[in-house]
Design a protein around this motif. Structure first.
Motif, PDB file in Angstrom:
ATOM      1  N   HIS A  16       0.841  -1.208   0.000  1.00 37.68           N
ATOM      2  CA  HIS A  16       0.000   0.000   0.000  1.00 37.68           C
ATOM      3  C   HIS A  16       0.872   1.252   0.000  1.00 37.68           C
ATOM      4  CE1 HIS A  16       0.946   0.047   4.283  1.00 37.68           C
ATOM      5  NE2 HIS A  16       0.440  -1.170   4.406  1.00 37.68           N
ATOM      6  N   HIS A  17       0.239   2.398  -0.004  1.00 40.10           N
ATOM      7  CA  HIS A  17       0.965   3.661  -0.142  1.00 40.10           C
ATOM      8  C   HIS A  17       1.883   3.960   1.037  1.00 40.10           C
ATOM      9  CE1 HIS A  17      -1.931   5.110  -3.420  1.00 40.10           C
ATOM     10  NE2 HIS A  17      -0.718   5.067  -3.943  1.00 40.10           N
ATOM     11  N   LEU A  20       5.211   2.515   0.266  1.00 35.00           N
ATOM     12  CA  LEU A  20       5.931   3.266  -0.753  1.00 35.00           C
ATOM     13  C   LEU A  20       6.501   4.567  -0.197  1.00 35.00           C
ATOM     14  CD1 LEU A  20       3.437   2.756  -3.735  1.00 35.00           C
ATOM     15  CD2 LEU A  20       5.483   1.421  -3.180  1.00 35.00           C
ATOM     16  N   ILE A  21       5.754   5.214   0.673  1.00 33.66           N
ATOM     17  CA  ILE A  21       6.238   6.458   1.276  1.00 33.66           C
ATOM     18  C   ILE A  21       7.418   6.182   2.202  1.00 33.66           C
ATOM     19  CG2 ILE A  21       5.635   8.264   2.937  1.00 33.66           C
ATOM     20  CD1 ILE A  21       2.862   8.337   1.645  1.00 33.66           C
ATOM     21  N   ASN A  24      10.427   5.509  -0.058  1.00 32.23           N
ATOM     22  CA  ASN A  24      10.923   6.692  -0.754  1.00 32.23           C
ATOM     23  C   ASN A  24      11.586   7.677   0.198  1.00 32.23           C
ATOM     24  OD1 ASN A  24      11.062   7.946  -3.422  1.00 32.23           O
ATOM     25  ND2 ASN A  24       9.818   9.572  -2.518  1.00 32.23           N
ATOM     26  N   ALA A  64       3.187  -2.103  -7.936  1.00 34.12           N
ATOM     27  CA  ALA A  64       3.249  -0.923  -7.072  1.00 34.12           C
ATOM     28  C   ALA A  64       4.506  -0.096  -7.296  1.00 34.12           C
ATOM     29  CB  ALA A  64       3.147  -1.341  -5.608  1.00 34.12           C
ATOM     30  N   TYR A 172      -7.421   4.655  -3.312  1.00 28.79           N
ATOM     31  CA  TYR A 172      -6.536   5.668  -2.736  1.00 28.79           C
ATOM     32  C   TYR A 172      -5.657   5.129  -1.606  1.00 28.79           C
ATOM     33  CZ  TYR A 172      -9.924   8.460  -5.294  1.00 28.79           C
ATOM     34  OH  TYR A 172     -10.755   8.950  -6.283  1.00 28.79           O
ATOM     35  N   TYR A 173      -5.929   3.940  -1.107  1.00 28.04           N
ATOM     36  CA  TYR A 173      -5.055   3.331  -0.106  1.00 28.04           C
ATOM     37  C   TYR A 173      -3.881   2.626  -0.774  1.00 28.04           C
ATOM     38  CZ  TYR A 173      -8.627   3.920   3.555  1.00 28.04           C
ATOM     39  OH  TYR A 173      -9.518   4.438   4.461  1.00 28.04           O
ATOM     40  N   VAL A 174      -4.107   2.154  -1.995  1.00 25.78           N
ATOM     41  CA  VAL A 174      -3.084   1.419  -2.740  1.00 25.78           C
ATOM     42  C   VAL A 174      -2.993   2.019  -4.140  1.00 25.78           C
ATOM     43  CG1 VAL A 174      -3.570  -0.719  -1.480  1.00 25.78           C
ATOM     44  CG2 VAL A 174      -4.706  -0.301  -3.664  1.00 25.78           C
ATOM     45  N   PRO A 175      -1.887   1.790  -4.858  1.00 28.81           N
ATOM     46  CA  PRO A 175      -1.817   2.243  -6.245  1.00 28.81           C
ATOM     47  C   PRO A 175      -2.951   1.646  -7.068  1.00 28.81           C
ATOM     48  CG  PRO A 175       0.362   1.613  -5.464  1.00 28.81           C
ATOM     49  CD  PRO A 175      -0.613   1.181  -4.410  1.00 28.81           C
TER      50      PRO A 175
END
Length: 202
Positions: A16-17, A20-21, A24, A64, A172-175
């Motif tokens: 999920h996002h 990724l955050i 990154n 993702a 919006y929770y995942v790509p």
């Protein structure tokens, strides 16, 4: 000078996002050349979800991270029989990449559990542990942990599985690519079906 590589392990069931955050922000703040997503098959300190196959989880991670040239996935732990231990993986990786300096990224809540990790005293000689958004508490950490702060997102894979099992969207929770893959392959619906037939969600 050694190449600085970050490792982000987990079940990614689904990715999920927040994953990724964390990846990154860790890459930027630590000056890492890349981040390797390391999905595990049988985590020693966590029950298997049993909801998505290794192949499905691997595909979702690939979807993702596809648009980020600094991200890649390593699926070696998925092919290892028995439980997946970070120590075994890092022994392999340090032999394969002798010119690399590895940073192993963990959630801040996992820091206190490090003494229970398999061969932890040897493992800390192989990697630099990085604690993300570590909770504040009194007392010294058992090991030297590099701490970084990233924007906090209250998203977890278990929460997403619960939403999907209840028939709720995860937009919006995942790509978008991950969301479409889950819909196309009807992932995480098993729990709802089992619950209706057995009367419980064990």
């Amino acid at each position: 000078m050694k190449v600085k590589i970050g490792i982000l392990g987990g079940t990614f069931d689904p990715p999920h996002h927040a994953h990724l955050i964390i990846a990154n922000e860790s890459r930027i703040k630590l000056g890492l050349e890349k981040i390797i997503f390391l999905p595990n098959a049988v985590p020693p300190h966590k029950k298997e979800s049993g909801l998505a196959s290794n192949a499905d989880r691997l595909k979702m991670i690939e979807l993702a991270i596809a648009d980020n040239p600094f991200f890649e996935v390593d699926d070696r732990e998925m092919h290892r029989s028995g439980k997946s231990y970070t120590y075994d993986t890092m022994i392999e990786m340090t032999k394969e990449f002798p010119n690399a300096a590895f940073s192993f990224i963990i959630g801040g809540d996992m820091v206190e559990y490090l003494p229970k990790w398999y061969h932890i005293n040897e493992l800390i000689k192989l990697v630099n542990f990085v604690g993300v958004n570590r909770p504040r508490y009194d007392g010294d950490a058992p090991y030297d942990i590099e701490e970084i702060e990233v924007p906090a997102l209250d998203i977890s894979s278990s929460m997403l599985r619960e939403r999907l099992a209840a028939g709720l969207p995860i937009d919006y929770y995942v790509p978008n690519e991950v969301s479409e893959y889950i819909k196309e392959h009807h992932l995480y619906e098993k729990r709802r079906n089992l619950g209706s037939s057995q009367g419980s969600d064990a």
